[in-house]
Design a protein around this motif. Structure first.
Motif, short mmCIF file in Angstrom:
data_model
loop_
_atom_site.label_atom_id
_atom_site.label_comp_id
_atom_site.label_asym_id
_atom_site.label_seq_id
_atom_site.Cartn_x
_atom_site.Cartn_y
_atom_site.Cartn_z
N ASP A 59 5.32 12.44 -0.38
CA ASP A 59 4.63 13.65 0.08
C ASP A 59 3.16 13.69 -0.37
O ASP A 59 2.59 14.76 -0.56
CB ASP A 59 5.36 14.90 -0.41
CG ASP A 59 5.45 14.94 -1.94
OD1 ASP A 59 5.14 13.90 -2.59
OD2 ASP A 59 5.82 15.99 -2.49
N VAL A 60 2.56 12.51 -0.51
CA VAL A 60 1.17 12.43 -0.95
C VAL A 60 0.24 13.26 -0.05
O VAL A 60 0.46 13.37 1.16
CB VAL A 60 0.71 10.95 -0.97
CG1 VAL A 60 0.74 10.35 0.43
CG2 VAL A 60 -0.67 10.80 -1.59
N GLN A 61 -0.75 13.85 -0.69
CA GLN A 61 -1.82 14.53 0.05
C GLN A 61 -3.09 13.71 -0.13
O GLN A 61 -3.49 13.45 -1.26
CB GLN A 61 -2.04 15.93 -0.50
CG GLN A 61 -0.86 16.86 -0.31
CD GLN A 61 -1.19 18.26 -0.79
OE1 GLN A 61 -1.41 18.49 -1.98
NE2 GLN A 61 -1.26 19.20 0.15
N ALA A 62 -3.71 13.34 0.98
CA ALA A 62 -4.92 12.50 0.89
C ALA A 62 -6.04 13.13 1.70
O ALA A 62 -5.83 13.60 2.82
CB ALA A 62 -4.61 11.10 1.41
N PHE B 143 0.84 -1.20 0.00
CA PHE B 143 0.00 0.00 0.00
C PHE B 143 0.88 1.26 0.00
O PHE B 143 0.68 2.18 -0.81
CB PHE B 143 -0.92 -0.02 1.23
CG PHE B 143 -1.83 1.16 1.36
CD1 PHE B 143 -2.92 1.32 0.52
CD2 PHE B 143 -1.60 2.13 2.33
CE1 PHE B 143 -3.77 2.43 0.64
CE2 PHE B 143 -2.43 3.23 2.46
CZ PHE B 143 -3.51 3.38 1.62
N ALA B 144 1.86 1.29 0.88
CA ALA B 144 2.75 2.46 0.97
C ALA B 144 3.45 2.73 -0.35
O ALA B 144 3.62 3.89 -0.76
CB ALA B 144 3.79 2.24 2.08
N VAL C 220 -0.63 8.65 6.03
CA VAL C 220 -1.73 7.86 5.45
C VAL C 220 -1.63 6.41 5.89
O VAL C 220 -2.60 5.81 6.37
CB VAL C 220 -1.70 7.92 3.90
CG1 VAL C 220 -2.80 7.04 3.32
CG2 VAL C 220 -1.83 9.36 3.40
N VAL C 221 -0.43 5.85 5.75
CA VAL C 221 -0.25 4.42 6.05
C VAL C 221 -0.47 4.15 7.54
O VAL C 221 -1.14 3.18 7.91
CB VAL C 221 1.15 3.94 5.60
CG1 VAL C 221 1.36 2.47 5.98
CG2 VAL C 221 1.31 4.12 4.09
#
Lengths: 155, 155, 155
Positions: A33-36, A26-27, A50-51
């Motif tokens: 630097d993902v934005q969720a 998943f990671a 996130v993870v």
């Protein structure tokens, strides 16, 4: 494989590893630097955030099914955007609750240094989300995370 | 049409003919020596065994909806593998039961002597399967296998 | 983008604008003389008739989710046919009713004078449709058309 198909496969891997609780895979679908942003209540900055949230929020007693449909993907060099139509269901076994919903995802993808596409931004706006108590008659007849599920059905 | 698209179409035909109970077309999607394993309880060797089971288990009083998502297909010459994310629902009308579930399919496909791709091996591991009694308020407003369904809804 | 992908995108736009109640965009997916037949009870001739019906039948208190799967598309010059497997859910909030169903769509598409593909004929045969009263425990936790939805869930 063209970029559009690579991005579809990326999204499938993201959803598959989420629902199978395979947190390393998943990671790997996310940029560092993902934005969720999942609905109005949950926003995260960075892969680790996130993870960590998913890993701690989704133990084996919470079964999730996230399926995405209707990909509308536009590629522009090493970045791309994508819209998807989510259908999801969450079974919170300990509380006999079921959450169902639908949402439109708006994603941004980036081809990163190793040549692989990753999710750089992801978020959705829900059409609806609902929670309900599972009826007394409702029973699990199979559960990937439990060996002891009774075999009560004949189909 | 490339092999990947041919294989997606094969899977759609398999699921469509299954849900429409069109057993000749269903049989034609399988190799003669297909191996099929649906969850832990149901395994079959050979096309005839699969088709016989489905034909006898799924009369018109049992409505099935099998929809597969997220194709991840790898072609290698005349064989191929595919992963799919199943969402399914079974209505057992005589007993007012509904079975719902989700599973990851792992398939093997083969291009057979007539040039057509067929399913050589198919099987899935369920994330979950659940059975419930349909609530008293639940009523059919359309049924492909019954001409006498009342028209109670206005939408 | 090849014609097959253009037609898939057309269908996604049609379903997205329908569920988001964006009637101008919805209208633009149809030919002016479109023929539409939704099940046995609802048939329309012409774009205006379809759009007028949807616009007046689907106020914000009726949340719809229409998702189509398994595209089987055949292109022949400037016309094309397509089969899809619909999964749909309608929430009639004022009456706490939910309608669920599945159907096979049979569409005809045309490349119109401006070069864009549009839906020239659409219709489906339902496998089933069912209506049920939403259980007392069922509650909305998100609603795109309401700002005041309570945030009762923690997921």
């Amino acid at each position: 494989m063209d970029a559009t198909e690579e991005i579809r496969r990326l999204k499938y891997r993201y959803l598959r590893s989420l629902d199978l609780k395979q947190w390393d895979e998943f990671a790997d679908t996310l940029t560092t630097d993902v934005q969720a942003s999942y609905g109005k209540r949950l926003s995260f900055e960075g892969r680790d955030a996130v993870v960590d949230y998913m890993r701690t929020s989704l133990p084996p007693t919470i079964i999730t099914v996230h399926q995405c449909h209707h990909p509308e993907i536009e590629v522009d060099g090493d970045t791309a955007t994508g819209t998807w139509y989510l259908d999801d269901k969450v079974l919170v076994l300990d509380h006999r609750l079921m959450i169902t919903g639908a949402a439109f995802y708006e994603d941004v993808y980036a081809r990163t240094d190793d040549g692989h596409w990753r999710i750089a931004r992801t978020g959705y706006v829900r059409s609806y989300e609902a929670m309900e108590k599972l009826d007394d008659s409702w029973q699990l007849t199979a559960n990937r995370w439990s060996e002891s599920t009774p075999s009560a059905t004949t189909t």
